[in-house]
Write a protein that holds these residues in place. Structure first.
Motif, PDB file in Angstrom:
ATOM      1  N   ASP A  47     -21.200  40.859  -1.434  1.00 58.22           N
ATOM      2  CA  ASP A  47     -21.854  39.693  -2.015  1.00 58.22           C
ATOM      3  C   ASP A  47     -21.561  38.495  -1.136  1.00 58.22           C
ATOM      4  OD1 ASP A  47     -23.356  38.199  -3.743  1.00 58.22           O
ATOM      5  OD2 ASP A  47     -21.945  38.275  -5.408  1.00 58.22           O
ATOM      6  N   ARG A  48     -22.419  37.516  -1.220  1.00 60.51           N
ATOM      7  CA  ARG A  48     -22.319  36.328  -0.368  1.00 60.51           C
ATOM      8  C   ARG A  48     -21.951  35.123  -1.215  1.00 60.51           C
ATOM      9  NH1 ARG A  48     -24.931  35.651   5.004  1.00 60.51           N
ATOM     10  NH2 ARG A  48     -23.899  33.768   5.679  1.00 60.51           N
ATOM     11  N   TYR A  49     -20.991  34.338  -0.761  1.00 62.35           N
ATOM     12  CA  TYR A  49     -20.601  33.073  -1.368  1.00 62.35           C
ATOM     13  C   TYR A  49     -20.796  32.011  -0.291  1.00 62.35           C
ATOM     14  CZ  TYR A  49     -18.332  35.122  -5.475  1.00 62.35           C
ATOM     15  OH  TYR A  49     -18.069  35.772  -6.654  1.00 62.35           O
ATOM     16  N   GLY A  50     -22.012  31.526  -0.104  1.00 61.40           N
ATOM     17  CA  GLY A  50     -22.296  30.551   0.950  1.00 61.40           C
ATOM     18  C   GLY A  50     -22.014  31.152   2.311  1.00 61.40           C
ATOM     19  N   ASP A  51     -21.007  30.595   3.004  1.00 61.17           N
ATOM     20  CA  ASP A  51     -20.632  31.082   4.333  1.00 61.17           C
ATOM     21  C   ASP A  51     -19.576  32.182   4.277  1.00 61.17           C
ATOM     22  OD1 ASP A  51     -22.355  29.383   5.671  1.00 61.17           O
ATOM     23  OD2 ASP A  51     -20.907  27.750   5.726  1.00 61.17           O
ATOM     24  N   TYR A  52     -19.374  32.760   3.109  1.00 60.47           N
ATOM     25  CA  TYR A  52     -18.350  33.780   2.924  1.00 60.47           C
ATOM     26  C   TYR A  52     -18.961  35.070   2.380  1.00 60.47           C
ATOM     27  CZ  TYR A  52     -15.175  29.912   3.564  1.00 60.47           C
ATOM     28  OH  TYR A  52     -14.516  28.835   4.090  1.00 60.47           O
ATOM     29  N   VAL A  53     -18.314  36.192   2.715  1.00 64.00           N
ATOM     30  CA  VAL A  53     -18.743  37.499   2.229  1.00 64.00           C
ATOM     31  C   VAL A  53     -17.554  38.130   1.507  1.00 64.00           C
ATOM     32  CG1 VAL A  53     -19.535  39.794   2.914  1.00 64.00           C
ATOM     33  CG2 VAL A  53     -20.336  37.782   4.161  1.00 64.00           C
ATOM     34  N   VAL A  54     -17.824  38.731   0.338  1.00 63.37           N
ATOM     35  CA  VAL A  54     -16.778  39.409  -0.416  1.00 63.37           C
ATOM     36  C   VAL A  54     -17.202  40.855  -0.665  1.00 63.37           C
ATOM     37  CG1 VAL A  54     -16.009  37.276  -1.516  1.00 63.37           C
ATOM     38  CG2 VAL A  54     -17.709  38.689  -2.650  1.00 63.37           C
ATOM     39  N   ILE A  55     -16.220  41.713  -0.869  1.00 58.59           N
ATOM     40  CA  ILE A  55     -16.488  43.128  -1.111  1.00 58.59           C
ATOM     41  C   ILE A  55     -15.894  43.497  -2.471  1.00 58.59           C
ATOM     42  CG2 ILE A  55     -16.154  45.477  -0.293  1.00 58.59           C
ATOM     43  CD1 ILE A  55     -15.685  44.266   2.502  1.00 58.59           C
ATOM     44  N   PHE A  56     -16.778  43.802  -3.417  1.00 55.03           N
ATOM     45  CA  PHE A  56     -16.337  44.234  -4.731  1.00 55.03           C
ATOM     46  C   PHE A  56     -16.244  45.754  -4.748  1.00 55.03           C
ATOM     47  CE2 PHE A  56     -18.495  40.205  -5.730  1.00 55.03           C
ATOM     48  CZ  PHE A  56     -17.470  39.558  -6.399  1.00 55.03           C
ATOM     49  N   ASP A  57     -15.122  46.255  -5.243  1.00 56.47           N
ATOM     50  CA  ASP A  57     -14.923  47.697  -5.400  1.00 56.47           C
ATOM     51  C   ASP A  57     -14.591  47.941  -6.861  1.00 56.47           C
ATOM     52  OD1 ASP A  57     -14.114  50.337  -5.426  1.00 56.47           O
ATOM     53  OD2 ASP A  57     -12.793  50.156  -3.698  1.00 56.47           O
ATOM     54  N   GLY A  58     -15.401  48.736  -7.530  1.00 58.67           N
ATOM     55  CA  GLY A  58     -15.218  48.991  -8.949  1.00 58.67           C
ATOM     56  C   GLY A  58     -13.902  49.657  -9.291  1.00 58.67           C
ATOM     57  N   ASP A  59     -13.235  50.267  -8.309  1.00 58.77           N
ATOM     58  CA  ASP A  59     -11.979  50.977  -8.570  1.00 58.77           C
ATOM     59  C   ASP A  59     -10.742  50.093  -8.463  1.00 58.77           C
ATOM     60  OD1 ASP A  59     -13.416  53.306  -8.951  1.00 58.77           O
ATOM     61  OD2 ASP A  59     -13.247  53.900  -6.847  1.00 58.77           O
ATOM     62  N   ASP A  72      -9.013  45.817  -8.446  1.00 61.07           N
ATOM     63  CA  ASP A  72      -9.203  44.409  -8.780  1.00 61.07           C
ATOM     64  C   ASP A  72      -9.233  43.495  -7.556  1.00 61.07           C
ATOM     65  OD1 ASP A  72      -9.534  44.652 -11.495  1.00 61.07           O
ATOM     66  OD2 ASP A  72      -7.401  44.402 -11.950  1.00 61.07           O
ATOM     67  N   PRO A  73      -8.353  43.715  -6.545  1.00 64.79           N
ATOM     68  CA  PRO A  73      -8.357  42.809  -5.390  1.00 64.79           C
ATOM     69  C   PRO A  73      -9.716  42.794  -4.680  1.00 64.79           C
ATOM     70  CG  PRO A  73      -6.405  44.185  -5.374  1.00 64.79           C
ATOM     71  CD  PRO A  73      -7.300  44.720  -6.445  1.00 64.79           C
ATOM     72  N   HIS A 112     -19.026  35.367   9.644  1.00 64.94           N
ATOM     73  CA  HIS A 112     -18.886  35.813  11.035  1.00 64.94           C
ATOM     74  C   HIS A 112     -17.861  36.922  11.173  1.00 64.94           C
ATOM     75  CE1 HIS A 112     -21.453  32.576  12.335  1.00 64.94           C
ATOM     76  NE2 HIS A 112     -20.702  31.725  11.684  1.00 64.94           N
ATOM     77  N   GLY A 113     -17.284  37.377  10.049  1.00 65.58           N
ATOM     78  CA  GLY A 113     -16.348  38.492  10.087  1.00 65.58           C
ATOM     79  C   GLY A 113     -14.887  38.113  10.178  1.00 65.58           C
ATOM     80  N   GLN A 114     -14.554  36.824  10.123  1.00 69.32           N
ATOM     81  CA  GLN A 114     -13.161  36.404  10.187  1.00 69.32           C
ATOM     82  C   GLN A 114     -12.492  36.663   8.837  1.00 69.32           C
ATOM     83  OE1 GLN A 114     -12.543  32.186  10.574  1.00 69.32           O
ATOM     84  NE2 GLN A 114     -10.367  32.399  10.944  1.00 69.32           N
ATOM     85  N   TRP A 115     -11.314  37.250   8.877  1.00 76.84           N
ATOM     86  CA  TRP A 115     -10.558  37.548   7.663  1.00 76.84           C
ATOM     87  C   TRP A 115     -10.099  36.244   7.019  1.00 76.84           C
ATOM     88  CZ3 TRP A 115      -9.626  40.973   4.136  1.00 76.84           C
ATOM     89  CH2 TRP A 115      -8.453  40.948   3.389  1.00 76.84           C
ATOM     90  N   VAL A 116     -10.365  36.083   5.723  1.00 77.07           N
ATOM     91  CA  VAL A 116      -9.919  34.921   4.962  1.00 77.07           C
ATOM     92  C   VAL A 116      -8.711  35.294   4.121  1.00 77.07           C
ATOM     93  CG1 VAL A 116     -10.550  33.278   3.151  1.00 77.07           C
ATOM     94  CG2 VAL A 116     -12.197  33.855   4.932  1.00 77.07           C
ATOM     95  N   GLY A 117      -8.802  36.400   3.401  1.00 74.31           N
ATOM     96  CA  GLY A 117      -7.677  36.831   2.580  1.00 74.31           C
ATOM     97  C   GLY A 117      -8.125  37.791   1.503  1.00 74.31           C
ATOM     98  N   LEU A 118      -7.169  38.164   0.669  1.00 77.70           N
ATOM     99  CA  LEU A 118      -7.422  39.103  -0.411  1.00 77.70           C
ATOM    100  C   LEU A 118      -7.223  38.369  -1.730  1.00 77.70           C
ATOM    101  CD1 LEU A 118      -8.047  42.127  -0.887  1.00 77.70           C
ATOM    102  CD2 LEU A 118      -5.595  42.489  -1.060  1.00 77.70           C
ATOM    103  N   ALA A 119      -8.311  38.167  -2.469  1.00 74.08           N
ATOM    104  CA  ALA A 119      -8.222  37.542  -3.792  1.00 74.08           C
ATOM    105  C   ALA A 119      -7.667  38.572  -4.763  1.00 74.08           C
ATOM    106  CB  ALA A 119      -9.596  37.055  -4.237  1.00 74.08           C
ATOM    107  N   ASP A 120      -6.748  38.154  -5.629  1.00 72.35           N
ATOM    108  CA  ASP A 120      -6.124  39.083  -6.579  1.00 72.35           C
ATOM    109  C   ASP A 120      -7.133  39.719  -7.526  1.00 72.35           C
ATOM    110  OD1 ASP A 120      -3.613  38.655  -5.530  1.00 72.35           O
ATOM    111  OD2 ASP A 120      -3.186  37.000  -6.902  1.00 72.35           O
ATOM    112  N   ASN A 121      -8.190  38.973  -7.833  1.00 66.74           N
ATOM    113  CA  ASN A 121      -9.242  39.465  -8.726  1.00 66.74           C
ATOM    114  C   ASN A 121     -10.484  38.608  -8.485  1.00 66.74           C
ATOM    115  OD1 ASN A 121      -9.112  37.061 -10.472  1.00 66.74           O
ATOM    116  ND2 ASN A 121      -7.126  37.891 -11.082  1.00 66.74           N
ATOM    117  N   PRO A 122     -11.634  38.967  -9.046  1.00 68.83           N
ATOM    118  CA  PRO A 122     -12.856  38.196  -8.799  1.00 68.83           C
ATOM    119  C   PRO A 122     -12.753  36.726  -9.203  1.00 68.83           C
ATOM    120  CG  PRO A 122     -13.431  40.334  -9.689  1.00 68.83           C
ATOM    121  CD  PRO A 122     -11.929  40.222  -9.766  1.00 68.83           C
ATOM    122  N   ASP A 123     -11.941  36.412 -10.212  1.00 68.08           N
ATOM    123  CA  ASP A 123     -11.797  35.017 -10.643  1.00 68.08           C
ATOM    124  C   ASP A 123     -11.064  34.160  -9.618  1.00 68.08           C
ATOM    125  OD1 ASP A 123     -13.101  35.599 -13.018  1.00 68.08           O
ATOM    126  OD2 ASP A 123     -11.231  36.088 -14.064  1.00 68.08           O
TER     127      ASP A 123
END
Length: 160
Positions: free
Chosen positions: A110-122, A124-125, A132-143
């Motif tokens: 999914d896209r958040y403006g200039d950011y891309v996130v990867i949701f995995d149903g299995d 929470d992180p 551009h593919g630069q690592w930002v970090g790992l969100a603990d959960n979608p919130d």
């Protein structure tokens, strides 16, 4: 340690994984040219590949899926212990053939403006990258995605 500059053709077995310091890691499954002469249960060779090149990282994280046939060129390091995978530091990548059907069934990009996130149903992180593919970090959960993006923009001046 024995190293060699070479090109390896193989299939991507799993989705490439982002690593530390803007790198990406993936495994190539390599079959010998004389596969017909081998036993049916002969194991495939797996080569673990990494790259820190921003163009290669972007392509691996955005355009490669399991089943794609790639030619990875770089420096091959033989494993220090028998039974471990050889490691290839990739400095050039070519897509030779693409998989017939996308395999991304349980994951959603999914896209958040200039950011891309990867949701995995299995799990929470949620991994977060710039477009551009630069690592930002790992969100603990979608919130926590918005908070992670806000922190990244404050630290980097708002430009991705």
């Amino acid at each position: 340690m024995d190293t060699k500059h070479c090109a390896v053709d193989g299939w991507v077995d799993e989705i490439p994984v982002p690593g530390p310091r803007d790198t990406v890691t993936f495994d190539l499954v390599v079959r010998p040219a004389d596969i017909d002469a081998l036993d049916d249960d002969a194991p495939d060779t797996v080569i673990t590949c990494t790259s820190g090149d921003p163009r290669i990282t972007h392509e691996l994280l955005n355009g490669i899926q399991p089943g794609d046939l790639l030619r990875a060129t770089g420096t091959l390091v033989q494993p220090p212990t028998p039974g471990e995978h050889a490691r290839l530091t990739v400095d050039a990548l070519e897509v030779l053939d693409t998989a017939m059907v996308p395999v991304l069934r349980e994951m959603v990009l999914d896209r958040y403006g200039d950011y891309v996130v990867i949701f995995d149903g299995d799990t929470d992180p949620v991994p977060v990258f710039t477009a551009h593919g630069q690592w930002v970090g790992l969100a603990d959960n979608p919130d926590a995605i918005a908070t992670l993006i806000d922190i990244h923009e404050r630290v980097n001046g708002g430009d991705v």
